[in-house]
Design a protein around this motif. Structure first.
Motif, PDB file in Angstrom:
ATOM      1  N   TRP A   1       8.769 -10.808   0.827  1.00  8.04           N
ATOM      2  CA  TRP A   1       9.165 -12.212   0.776  1.00  8.04           C
ATOM      3  C   TRP A   1       8.506 -12.973   1.912  1.00  8.04           C
ATOM      4  CZ3 TRP A   1      12.168 -13.636  -3.306  1.00  8.04           C
ATOM      5  CH2 TRP A   1      12.655 -14.937  -3.333  1.00  8.04           C
ATOM      6  N   GLU A   2       8.281 -14.255   1.692  1.00  7.65           N
ATOM      7  CA  GLU A   2       7.694 -15.132   2.703  1.00  7.65           C
ATOM      8  C   GLU A   2       8.819 -15.790   3.502  1.00  7.65           C
ATOM      9  OE1 GLU A   2       4.587 -16.404   4.821  1.00  7.65           O
ATOM     10  OE2 GLU A   2       4.330 -15.192   3.012  1.00  7.65           O
ATOM     11  N   PHE A   3       8.790 -15.569   4.822  1.00  2.00           N
ATOM     12  CA  PHE A   3       9.766 -16.150   5.740  1.00  2.00           C
ATOM     13  C   PHE A   3       9.049 -17.105   6.679  1.00  2.00           C
ATOM     14  CE2 PHE A   3      11.651 -12.137   4.417  1.00  2.00           C
ATOM     15  CZ  PHE A   3      12.927 -12.540   4.087  1.00  2.00           C
ATOM     16  N   PRO A   4       9.798 -17.953   7.411  1.00  5.98           N
ATOM     17  CA  PRO A   4       9.136 -18.884   8.336  1.00  5.98           C
ATOM     18  C   PRO A   4       8.182 -18.191   9.318  1.00  5.98           C
ATOM     19  CG  PRO A   4      11.413 -19.524   8.050  1.00  5.98           C
ATOM     20  CD  PRO A   4      11.237 -18.209   7.326  1.00  5.98           C
ATOM     21  N   GLY A   5       8.494 -16.956   9.711  1.00  4.33           N
ATOM     22  CA  GLY A   5       7.631 -16.224  10.647  1.00  4.33           C
ATOM     23  C   GLY A   5       6.525 -15.430   9.968  1.00  4.33           C
ATOM     24  N   GLY A   6       6.392 -15.555   8.652  1.00  5.11           N
ATOM     25  CA  GLY A   6       5.357 -14.831   7.923  1.00  5.11           C
ATOM     26  C   GLY A   6       5.952 -13.920   6.859  1.00  5.11           C
ATOM     27  N   SER A   7       5.091 -13.234   6.147  1.00  7.40           N
ATOM     28  CA  SER A   7       5.509 -12.350   5.066  1.00  7.40           C
ATOM     29  C   SER A   7       6.130 -11.078   5.634  1.00  7.40           C
ATOM     30  CB  SER A   7       4.299 -12.005   4.201  1.00  7.40           C
ATOM     31  OG  SER A   7       4.707 -11.270   3.085  1.00  7.40           O
ATOM     32  N   LYS A   8       7.242 -10.659   5.049  1.00  8.15           N
ATOM     33  CA  LYS A   8       7.943  -9.445   5.487  1.00  8.15           C
ATOM     34  C   LYS A   8       8.306  -8.608   4.276  1.00  8.15           C
ATOM     35  CE  LYS A   8       8.863 -10.034   9.993  1.00  8.15           C
ATOM     36  NZ  LYS A   8       8.115  -9.271  10.941  1.00  8.15           N
ATOM     37  N   SER A   9       8.349  -7.316   4.490  1.00  4.95           N
ATOM     38  CA  SER A   9       8.831  -6.383   3.488  1.00  4.95           C
ATOM     39  C   SER A   9      10.198  -5.895   3.958  1.00  4.95           C
ATOM     40  CB  SER A   9       7.847  -5.215   3.360  1.00  4.95           C
ATOM     41  OG  SER A   9       8.222  -4.387   2.304  1.00  4.95           O
ATOM     42  N   LEU A  10      11.244  -6.254   3.217  1.00  6.13           N
ATOM     43  CA  LEU A  10      12.621  -5.914   3.602  1.00  6.13           C
ATOM     44  C   LEU A  10      13.154  -4.790   2.734  1.00  6.13           C
ATOM     45  CD1 LEU A  10      14.459  -9.366   3.731  1.00  6.13           C
ATOM     46  CD2 LEU A  10      13.671  -8.031   5.662  1.00  6.13           C
ATOM     47  N   GLU A  11      13.814  -3.830   3.362  1.00 11.09           N
ATOM     48  CA  GLU A  11      14.522  -2.811   2.606  1.00 11.09           C
ATOM     49  C   GLU A  11      16.013  -3.093   2.698  1.00 11.09           C
ATOM     50  OE1 GLU A  11      15.398   1.972   2.276  1.00 11.09           O
ATOM     51  OE2 GLU A  11      13.975   1.266   3.776  1.00 11.09           O
ATOM     52  N   ILE A  12      16.686  -3.066   1.549  1.00 11.18           N
ATOM     53  CA  ILE A  12      18.139  -3.244   1.523  1.00 11.18           C
ATOM     54  C   ILE A  12      18.744  -1.887   1.894  1.00 11.18           C
ATOM     55  CG2 ILE A  12      20.147  -3.948   0.171  1.00 11.18           C
ATOM     56  CD1 ILE A  12      17.940  -6.136   0.369  1.00 11.18           C
ATOM     57  N   LYS A  13      19.301  -1.790   3.100  1.00 12.75           N
ATOM     58  CA  LYS A  13      19.845  -0.528   3.594  1.00 12.75           C
ATOM     59  C   LYS A  13      21.276  -0.275   3.125  1.00 12.75           C
ATOM     60  CE  LYS A  13      17.188   1.379   6.565  1.00 12.75           C
ATOM     61  NZ  LYS A  13      16.451   2.600   6.232  1.00 12.75           N
ATOM     62  N   ASP A  14      22.069  -1.352   3.018  1.00 13.35           N
ATOM     63  CA  ASP A  14      23.459  -1.178   2.616  1.00 13.35           C
ATOM     64  C   ASP A  14      23.998  -2.483   2.041  1.00 13.35           C
ATOM     65  OD1 ASP A  14      25.772   0.303   2.223  1.00 13.35           O
ATOM     66  OD2 ASP A  14      26.579  -0.114   4.205  1.00 13.35           O
ATOM     67  N   VAL A  15      24.940  -2.341   1.122  1.00  9.68           N
ATOM     68  CA  VAL A  15      25.613  -3.488   0.498  1.00  9.68           C
ATOM     69  C   VAL A  15      27.079  -3.129   0.356  1.00  9.68           C
ATOM     70  CG1 VAL A  15      25.783  -4.969  -1.550  1.00  9.68           C
ATOM     71  CG2 VAL A  15      23.546  -4.086  -0.838  1.00  9.68           C
ATOM     72  N   LYS A  16      27.953  -4.004   0.858  1.00 12.27           N
ATOM     73  CA  LYS A  16      29.403  -3.826   0.677  1.00 12.27           C
ATOM     74  C   LYS A  16      29.955  -5.116   0.107  1.00 12.27           C
ATOM     75  CE  LYS A  16      30.193  -0.526   4.338  1.00 12.27           C
ATOM     76  NZ  LYS A  16      29.836  -0.504   5.729  1.00 12.27           N
ATOM     77  N   GLN A  17      30.863  -4.964  -0.848  1.00 16.77           N
ATOM     78  CA  GLN A  17      31.490  -6.136  -1.461  1.00 16.77           C
ATOM     79  C   GLN A  17      32.762  -6.479  -0.689  1.00 16.77           C
ATOM     80  OE1 GLN A  17      29.641  -7.636  -3.518  1.00 16.77           O
ATOM     81  NE2 GLN A  17      28.267  -5.917  -3.850  1.00 16.77           N
ATOM     82  N   ILE A  18      32.898  -7.745  -0.336  1.00 16.92           N
ATOM     83  CA  ILE A  18      34.093  -8.245   0.337  1.00 16.92           C
ATOM     84  C   ILE A  18      34.934  -8.951  -0.722  1.00 16.92           C
ATOM     85  CG2 ILE A  18      35.000  -9.797   2.089  1.00 16.92           C
ATOM     86  CD1 ILE A  18      32.334  -9.464   3.546  1.00 16.92           C
ATOM     87  N   GLN A  19      36.143  -8.521  -0.890  1.00 18.88           N
ATOM     88  CA  GLN A  19      37.023  -9.138  -1.883  1.00 18.88           C
ATOM     89  C   GLN A  19      37.654 -10.381  -1.259  1.00 18.88           C
ATOM     90  OE1 GLN A  19      36.924  -8.045  -4.996  1.00 18.88           O
ATOM     91  NE2 GLN A  19      35.546  -6.472  -4.252  1.00 18.88           N
ATOM     92  N   LYS A  20      37.403 -11.522  -1.862  1.00 20.93           N
ATOM     93  CA  LYS A  20      37.975 -12.787  -1.392  1.00 20.93           C
ATOM     94  C   LYS A  20      39.287 -13.042  -2.126  1.00 20.93           C
ATOM     95  CE  LYS A  20      34.685 -14.260   1.341  1.00 20.93           C
ATOM     96  NZ  LYS A  20      34.864 -14.607   2.721  1.00 20.93           N
ATOM     97  N   VAL A  21      40.230 -13.617  -1.405  1.00 23.36           N
ATOM     98  CA  VAL A  21      41.502 -14.012  -2.035  1.00 23.36           C
ATOM     99  C   VAL A  21      41.238 -15.254  -2.860  1.00 23.36           C
ATOM    100  CG1 VAL A  21      43.861 -14.731  -1.598  1.00 23.36           C
ATOM    101  CG2 VAL A  21      42.794 -13.052  -0.095  1.00 23.36           C
ATOM    102  N   LYS A  22      41.668 -15.235  -4.107  1.00 27.65           N
ATOM    103  CA  LYS A  22      41.394 -16.385  -4.993  1.00 27.65           C
ATOM    104  C   LYS A  22      42.578 -17.278  -5.151  1.00 27.65           C
ATOM    105  CE  LYS A  22      37.801 -13.993  -7.311  1.00 27.65           C
ATOM    106  NZ  LYS A  22      37.075 -13.618  -8.398  1.00 27.65           N
TER     107      LYS A  22
END
Length: 133
Positions: free
Chosen positions: A112-133
């Motif tokens: 992806w292109e970011f303000p500081g230049g092109s970067k290759s990002l790896e998604i290391k972890d994802v956690k879902q936060i349950q919001k009160v509705k």
């Protein structure tokens, strides 16, 4: 890409499209480019019901850890623009980082292109936060 396309929950897809319509007027080139790229990726996205959403996909209010090959790592919660608070690690969906990661899954690598230049990002972890509705 783990699922072959971005995976977006139906209600979040509608909200995201509305936010992107507002963001199309951005003048800053990197941000504008990010909006246009996400809009293009959404054309082939998998739109899922809430109960069908994989746990490892980044969505609104997910806690995310990303890293680059050069050792940089960052964690944040992906939020709507009104909840954005950089000092509390709450990153707006409409920042280049937010636009880059939405709909991707743990283990995916994103160029992806970011303000500081092109970067290759790896998604290391994802956690879902349950919001009160």
């Amino acid at each position: 890409m783990r699922y072959g396309s971005l995976v977006i929950e139906k209600k979040e897809y509608v909200a995201l499209k509305q936010l992107l319509n507002l963001a199309e007027s951005y003048k800053e080139p990197t941000r504008k480019q990010s909006v246009l790229r996400l809009e293009k990726e959404l054309e082939t996205a998998i739109i899922s019901n809430e109960e069908e959403m994989p746990e490892d996909v980044i969505r609104f209010n997910s806690e995310v850890v990303v890293a680059t090959a050069d050792g940089w790592e960052n964690s944040f919660e992906l939020v709507s623009p009104t909840e954005s608070n950089f000092s509390n690690k709450k990153i707006s969906i409409l920042t280049p980082m937010g636009l880059a990661v939405i709909g991707y899954a743990k283990g995916d690598v994103i160029d992806w292109e970011f303000p500081g230049g092109s970067k290759s990002l790896e998604i290391k972890d994802v956690k879902q936060i349950q919001k009160v509705k």
